[in-house]
Design an enzyme around this catalytic site. Structure first.
Site, mmCIF file in Angstrom:
data_model
loop_
_atom_site.group_PDB
_atom_site.id
_atom_site.type_symbol
_atom_site.label_atom_id
_atom_site.label_comp_id
_atom_site.label_asym_id
_atom_site.label_seq_id
_atom_site.Cartn_x
_atom_site.Cartn_y
_atom_site.Cartn_z
ATOM 1 N N GLU A 1 0.802 -1.223 0.000
ATOM 2 C CA GLU A 1 0.000 0.000 0.000
ATOM 3 C C GLU A 1 0.837 1.276 0.000
ATOM 4 O OE1 GLU A 1 -0.645 -2.524 2.065
ATOM 5 O OE2 GLU A 1 -2.652 -3.214 1.511
ATOM 6 N N HIS B 1 -10.118 -4.313 11.268
ATOM 7 C CA HIS B 1 -10.782 -4.193 9.962
ATOM 8 C C HIS B 1 -12.092 -3.420 10.037
ATOM 9 C CE1 HIS B 1 -7.953 -7.345 8.820
ATOM 10 N NE2 HIS B 1 -8.376 -7.318 7.575
#
Ligand SMILES: Cc1ncc(C[n+]2csc(CCOP(=O)(O)OP(=O)(O)O)c2C)c(N)n1
Ligand SMILES: [Mg+2]
Lengths: 352, 460
Positions: free
Chosen positions: B193, B262
């Site tokens: 990322e 998450h």
């Protein structure tokens, strides 16, 4: 550039356990130290426990008793069990979200693991962590991490603490082939070698990171060389053969313990199921999976040797399977009947 | 006893699915691991594997059946030695109606208000010309359509992220884009990322128009330095010479039972930063119109989607080029007694609460913010001047939240019009727990919105 990344520096003694075979091209398996009867039986039992546990978890997921993401370890059992057979008391383990097998290998009660999967108060994290986030200070298991690559720096930190205290422990830091592309992995490699930290970086190369094969994600695919530019020795290991894993792990752990710094083990392995329960796995053929299952299965390999050497009869192995199933059923039973956490737990464990 | 085979749950958010196909027929023998049926959800087709062995005795749900709820018995499996007669009692039991699902929100505890129910009707969208025909579209499709239209329009627009191309998106948002635009413009990245975000910012500085998909915004934390220090600040630091015209998009906030790492809503994080625009759509029309605007915008835009909303259907105008303005809120519903301000998935609570409140005689005006930065506070102020009361609804943590900002600006500019303190309904101030009961407690619910409205309207 590529030339410098060829062979690594560091010790490369020819121990019996050194293996460069890969799971897919397994023909020329080099000589691997044989297991004793007791070792074979232990490996069989422990790997079977993971297999049956994961099958049960998959079943409970389908029934809606486990929620969220659930990543099964089926197919990779030899990696964690081989390491477990080689480690010493006090050595730590840390991994990503595909963590149920690691916890069982570290000796955690299957009930506590399964009850965490169902989110109940008897779970290892009191039901607050879930499948991807479980820990056990007592058993030196440091999680269970949901962010790909994050555990690599954390595992290097465990090694930093070990060296700081000079306590002779080694950190076994597990991560996937996909995770090897995260930047913090290389930042950690550099510090680990710079400061000679006792950490074995265990790359579980199961050929895919979610739906992306290693070839589609990585410019160089021999991941054992990923430490080359830092001078970290590494080797590929047949991660479907628990004996090869154990032998390589012993060597790597010894390297770390003796103060020589980190070591990389690339375990060539395979996951049979989808990435998580919701992955239809359309990126690989059924034949590929079936071939692995029938030709390379880590549990079948041990089973065949036990039968061949007449170290166990079919009936004796059935008996082991039965006992393992009992343990797993008991865990599942507990995990379904244990109450959910008390609502007051919502606000506990945030700060001390 | 025959074993019931139940409709399995195959993803965190699956509640029902289509029984697409029976691979085994009645009378076939089955061993553990055999594929017995195929199930379709809005995301994927999955295979159902048998867990036990035996003979498939009776199929209870025919292939082709839609909307089969998770845990409905779909077939009966006979154990070795059992014959079909064993099915009779068992099948009857299986067909008995399932217990009603517990409703998601606690019913409002107070007795029904004496007041007569008021009308609660969606307001018209001023951005859609009267008479436009509407098409029912999922948020998922709307996002894909928006990207496809903009990629057709501008060659510099490209999509990159994990699993966006060959896998068609981890949440199937980019379905079909690789086919249409090819691998040059629909790029699968490694799990990197920080690296690919920085790379995309560089590409934007050089004139391309990247759409960066984060599988979820939780993973954008790996990349947040490039988003803030590089994308958001370059225009300013270069004295206006170059910036980063690009979109960062992906699922944001809680899904279902995916735990603390998450499940986080980042709206307030990014809204804090000058140099960024932040958009959080609710409906499919919001998603389409705002994503098209974001792609055309010459600035870095954070586009916060929600996994649970992906499968929801809404009416989307059938227009050649439907673009919504960034920074403009929408009055989703007109009302007179209280203003409920929300955005993204928070709107689902607001809308349900408004329906129930209407039944109690309380008329709620709902403002769907659509954008968080710039924040259309004028629309909120105007509404508050009319109703005198404000409740905000969001799933994020309460401290330093978007609600905090809205409440602050409202007291600054509409203090004299307020008849009650501004209240906020938010996620609880805790990391997201995994356990089902705790997760439910951690998230806001419709009952809490109703309670807050009752409090600000002094209704018992
Ligand atoms: C930083 C980050 N990016 C993306 C994800 C989503 N994700 C979860 S697992 C995974 C694939 C990882 O593959 P690999 O490292 O090979 O491990 P495996 O699942 O094969 O064990 C991805 C992309 C994540 N959890 N964290
Ligand atoms: Mg992998």
């Amino acid at each position: 550039m590529a030339a410098t990344a060829r062979k690594t520096t560091g010790t490369r003694s020819k121990s019996a356990g050194r293996s460069r075979s890969s799971a897919s091209k397994s023909k020329a398996a080099p000589s691997i130290a044989d297991f004793s009867k007791e070792e074979e039986l232990e490996a069989y039992r422990e790997m079977l426990l993971i297999r049956r546990f994961e099958e049960k978890a998959g079943q409970l997921y389908g029934m809606g008793l486990i929620g969220g993401f659930c990543h099964l370890y089926i197919g990779q059992e030899a990696v964690v069990i081989g390491m477990q057979l080689a480690k010493k008391d006090g050595d730590q383990m840390i991994t990503g979200y595909r963590d149920h097998g690691h916890m069982l290998a570290m000796g955690l009660d299957p009930k506590g693991v399964m009850a965490e999967l169902t989110g109940r108060r008897g779970g290892l994290s009191k039901g607050k962590g879930g499948s991807m986030h479980m820990f056990s200070k007592e058993k030196d298991f440091y999680g269970g991490h949901g962010i790909v690559g994050a555990q690599v720096s954390l595992g290097t930190g465990l090694a930093f603490a070990n060296r700081y205290r000079e306590d002779g422990r080694v950190s076994m830091t597990f991560f996937g082939d996909g995770a090897t592309n995260q930047g913090q992995v290389y930042e950690s490699f550099n510090m680990a070698q710079l400061w000679k930290l006792p950490v074995v970086f265990v790359i579980e190369n199961n050929k895919y990171g979610m739906g992306t094969s290693v070839e589609r994600a990585s410019a160089t695919t021999d991941l054992s060389h990923r430490g080359a530019s830092f001078g970290i020795p590494g080797e590929q290991v047949d991660g479907m053969d628990v004996r090869a894993v154990k032998a390589a792990s012993e060597k790597a752990l010894e390297h770390c313990r003796s103060g020589k710094g980190p070591y990389i083990l690339e375990m060539i392995t395979y996951r049979y199921r989808g990435h998580s329960m919701s992955d239809p796995a359309k990126y690989r053929s059924k034949d590929e999976v079936q071939k692995m299952r029938t030709e390379r299965d880590p549990i079948e390999q041990v089973r065949n040797r036990l039968i061949e050497k007449k170290w166990a009869s079919e009936d004796e192995l059935k008996e082991i399977d039965k006992k393992v199933r009992e343990v797993v059923n008991e865990a599942a039973e507990f995990a379904q009947n244990d109450p959910e956490p008390d609502p007051s737990e919502l606000y506990t464990d945030i700060l001390l | 006893m025959p074993i019931e085979i139940l409709m399995p749950a195959l993803s965190p958010t699956m509640e029902e699915g289509k029984l697409a196909k029976w691979v085994k027929s009645e009378g076939d023998s089955v061993t553990a691991g055999d594929v017995i049926a195929e199930i379709e959800t809005d995301k994927a087709t999955m295979e159902v594997e048998a867990v036990d062995e035996g003979t498939l005795g009776k199929i209870l749900v025919a292939e082709g059946t839609d909307n089969v709820k998770v845990n409905t018995p779909i077939a009966m499996l006979l154990a070795d030695g059992e014959d079909a007669s064993a099915l009779e009692g068992a099948a009857a039991k299986a067909e008995a109606p399932a217990a009603p699902e517990p409703t998601e929100a606690p019913a409002p505890s107070a007795a029904p208000a004496p007041a007569a129910p008021v009308a609660s009707k969606p307001a018209a969208d001023p951005d859609i010309p009267a008479g436009t025909s509407m098409v029912s579209t999922t948020v998922r499709e709307a996002l894909r359509d928006a990207m496809a239209e903009e990629m057709r329009r501008d060659e510099n627009v490209y999509l990159m992220g994990e699993e966006v191309a060959e896998y068609q998106g981890a949440y199937k948002i980019s379905q079909g884009l690789l086919e249409e635009f090819g691998p040059k413009r629909v790029v699968d990245t490694p799990i990197t990322e920080h690296g690919f975000t920085g790379l995309a910012v560089g590409a934007a500085m050089a004139g391309l128009r990247p759409i960066v998909e984060f599988m979820t915004f939780n993973f954008a934390m790996q990349a947040i330095d490039q988003i803030i220090n590089s994308a958001a600040k370059t225009l300013y630091m270069s004295g206006g010479q170059m910036g980063a015209p690009m979109v960062f998009r992906g699922a944001n906030g809680a899904a279902a039972r995916v735990g603390a790492q998450h499940s986080q809503d980042y709206a307030a994080w990014y809204a804090h930063v000058p140099g960024l625009k932040v958009v959080q759509p609710y409906s499919a029309a919001d998603a389409k119109g705002l994503l098209k605007a974001a792609i055309r915008d010459p600035n870095p835009v954070i586009f916060l989607e929600n996994e649970i909303l992906y499968g929801h259907s809404f009416e989307v105008p059938d227009m050649e080029d439907f673009v919504l303005p960034i920074g403009k809120a929408k009055i989703e519903r007109e009302g007179s007694d209280v203003t409920i301000v929300s955005w993204g998935i928070g709107m689902t609570y607001a809308v349900k609460a408004a329906d129930e409140l209407a039944g109690m005689g309380i008329s709620a005006e709902i403002v769907n913010m659509r954008s968080i930065r710039p924040l259309d506070i004028d629309t909120v102020i105007e509404s508050v001047k009319k109703t005198g009361r404000l409740v905000t609804v969001e799933e994020a943590f309460p401290v330093c939240s978007v609600s905090s900002e809205i409440g602050f600006q409202v007291q600054e500019r509409a203090f004299d019009w307020l008849d009650a303190p501004v209240l906020r309904v938010t996620g609880k101030d805790v990391p997201m727990p995994y356990a089902a009961n705790l997760e439910k407690l951690a998230l806001p619910n419709v009952g809490e919105v109703i309670d807050a409205v009752k409090a600000v309207t002094y209704t018992s």
